[in-house]
Scaffold this active site. Structure first.
Site, PDB file in Angstrom:
ATOM      1  CG  ASP A   1      -4.973   1.100  -0.004  1.00  0.00           C
ATOM      2  OD1 ASP A   1      -5.412   0.124   0.470  1.00  0.00           O
ATOM      3  OD2 ASP A   1      -4.247   1.857   0.653  1.00  0.00           O
TER       4      ASP A   1
ATOM      5  NE  ARG B   1      -3.588  -0.356   2.780  1.00  0.00           N
ATOM      6  CZ  ARG B   1      -4.154  -0.071   4.036  1.00  0.00           C
ATOM      7  NH1 ARG B   1      -3.393  -0.838   5.108  1.00  0.00           N
ATOM      8  NH2 ARG B   1      -4.782   0.714   4.287  1.00  0.00           N
TER       9      ARG B   1
ATOM     10  CB  SER C   1      -7.192   3.112   2.083  1.00  0.00           C
ATOM     11  OG  SER C   1      -5.778   2.666   2.841  1.00  0.00           O
TER      12      SER C   1
ATOM     13  CE1 TYR D   1      -1.488  -2.639   7.380  1.00  0.00           C
ATOM     14  CE2 TYR D   1       0.461  -3.098   5.991  1.00  0.00           C
ATOM     15  CZ  TYR D   1      -0.771  -2.978   6.245  1.00  0.00           C
ATOM     16  OH  TYR D   1      -1.630  -3.066   5.046  1.00  0.00           O
TER      17      TYR D   1
END
Ligand code: NAD
Length: 380
Positions: A133, A124, A136, A231
């Site tokens: 994406d 991403r 998202s 992340y």
């Protein structure tokens, strides 16, 4: 030349109202020389009639014919073992397949020479992948809806209001986890007039929280837990226990808590314990966006249901995009179109595994696992 056919399935799970391609993108696929077949009633959950697909140039067909004719099958949610059996040698399947969770099904698909493309594995942070994406686009919707749902379930006002009958204080909202869904929830709760505080284990999220006009919650036990690819990493046992303890002492002063914390490939962390719920005022509302069969961020939350725990309304809301199926399908469809456009060269599927997007998204190809993360999980 025989043209490539894209097939759009009706999502078989009763809890899934989205559809993977809407007529706008069907018509664009047709313009690029592809054929499209759509399973009858595929768009009904998103209020799209079969006739709209026909008008966009698709053939509306029964499920058996769809699997028979399609070279590429698009869907939203992960597939069941029964769905997997419908696919045949050489077909390509694209959707949110959650390959690490459904490794057995992926193994079977690989053995049957199905190429699988799982958009939840998209790299991403690549800017050219942003139009694809799906995580998202759907998280944005989930965050918005979580704030609206919380306001709807809260028995008081979100904004401060002064009327002849007196002044109501604003709701105090806490957002735990400030990725895409969390930031969207902050923005919406602020627009509804709540006073918003937010927290994340990635220290870099503070600036994003503050730029939306929310306060960042200071925890003494905070550890910087940024992982790879933007992340969070999973906390250690000790870090987790310390975070839970401290959060439990802070949560009681909030009227509304929205949790969005996830760690890729792991069970969601428990952030709101029973003790924390017991410390909240009756009438408070907690929305758990991480609630699923794997667990959630809130003790006792149940996927897709609302329960009362010590007078607190706990809403398990793991699939809110499906509740806003029209907006969610439109966004998903644009992402899927961008991905198919990336994959298809002069009317045919061309899979270059040296391409970074394909290396992330393509899970099985030519009867083997080609995605490194999934191949490692399979070998373990
Ligand atoms: P996610 O759904 O995986 O997790 C939601 C949030 O929960 C994350 O912010 C994570 O840090 C947080 N979290 C995890 N464990 C926690 C804990 N114990 N306590 C508190 N918070 C916890 O995340 P996401 O929305 O998919 O986004 C993850 C990251 O990817 C973000 O940094 C986002 O900005 C980034 N991202 C970047 C791009 C891009 O560069 N184009 C696109 C999408 C997302």
């Amino acid at each position: 030349m025989v043209s490539t056919t894209v097939g759009v399935v009706k999502e078989p799970s009763p809890g899934e109202s989205r559809v993977s391609l809407i007529p706008e993108q069907v018509s664009r696929l047709k313009t690029s020389g592809l054929d499209v077949v759509v399973e009858s009633a595929a768009g009904h959950g998103a209020h799209i009639a079969d006739e709209e697909y026909t008008a966009a140039g698709a053939a509306v067909v029964a499920v058996d014919e769809l699997y028979e004719r399609a070279d590429i099958i698009t869907r939203v949610s992960a597939l069941s073992a029964a769905d997997a059996k419908r696919l045949r040698d050489g077909q390509l399947l694209a959707g949110l397949l959650e390959p690490l969770r459904y490794l057995d099904i992926m193994r079977e698909l690989a053995a049957n020479n199905i190429t699988t493309a799982s958009l939840d594995m998209l790299p991403r942070t690549l800017s050219r992948a942003q139009s694809m994406d799906v995580l998202s686009s759907q998280a944005n919707i989930a965050g918005y809806k979580a704030a609206v749902l919380a306001a709807d379930n809260y028995g008081r006002y979100f904004p401060m209001l002064t009327t002849a009958a007196g002044t109501s204080p604003p709701a105090n909202a806490l957002i735990l986890g400030t990725g895409v869904a969390g930031l969207s929830a902050i923005g919406t709760a602020r627009r509804l007039g709540a006073v918003v505080t937010a927290y994340d284990v990635r220290p870099e999220s503070r600036a994003e929280v503050e730029s939306l006009g929310a306060r960042f919650l200071e925890l003494e036990t905070t550890v910087a837990a940024s992982g790879t690819g933007g992340y969070a990493r999973a906390l250690t046992e000790d870090e987790r226990a310390a975070q839970q303890r401290e959060l439990s002492t802070r949560i009681g002063k909030f009227d509304v808590v929205i949790t969005t914390a996830k760690v890729p490939g792991k069970t969601p962390p428990l952030l709101v314990t029973r003790e924390a719920l017991a410390g909240m005022r009756p009438g408070s509302v907690v929305v758990d966006l991480a609630a699923s069969d794997l667990g959630g961020n809130v003790a006792g939350s149940e996927p897709e249901s609302t329960i009362d725990i010590d007078g607190v309304r706990v809403i398990g809301a793991g699939n809110l995009p499906s509740v806003m199926a029209s907006a969610a399908s439109a966004a998903y469809s644009r992402n899927m179109f961008a991905f198919l456009s990336h994959l298809i060269d002069e009317g045919s599927v061309a899979i270059d595994l040296d391409d970074e997007i394909n290396a992330g998204v393509i899970i099985t190809h030519n009867r083997s696992f080609v995605n490194k993360i999934v191949a490692d999980a399979e070998a373990a």
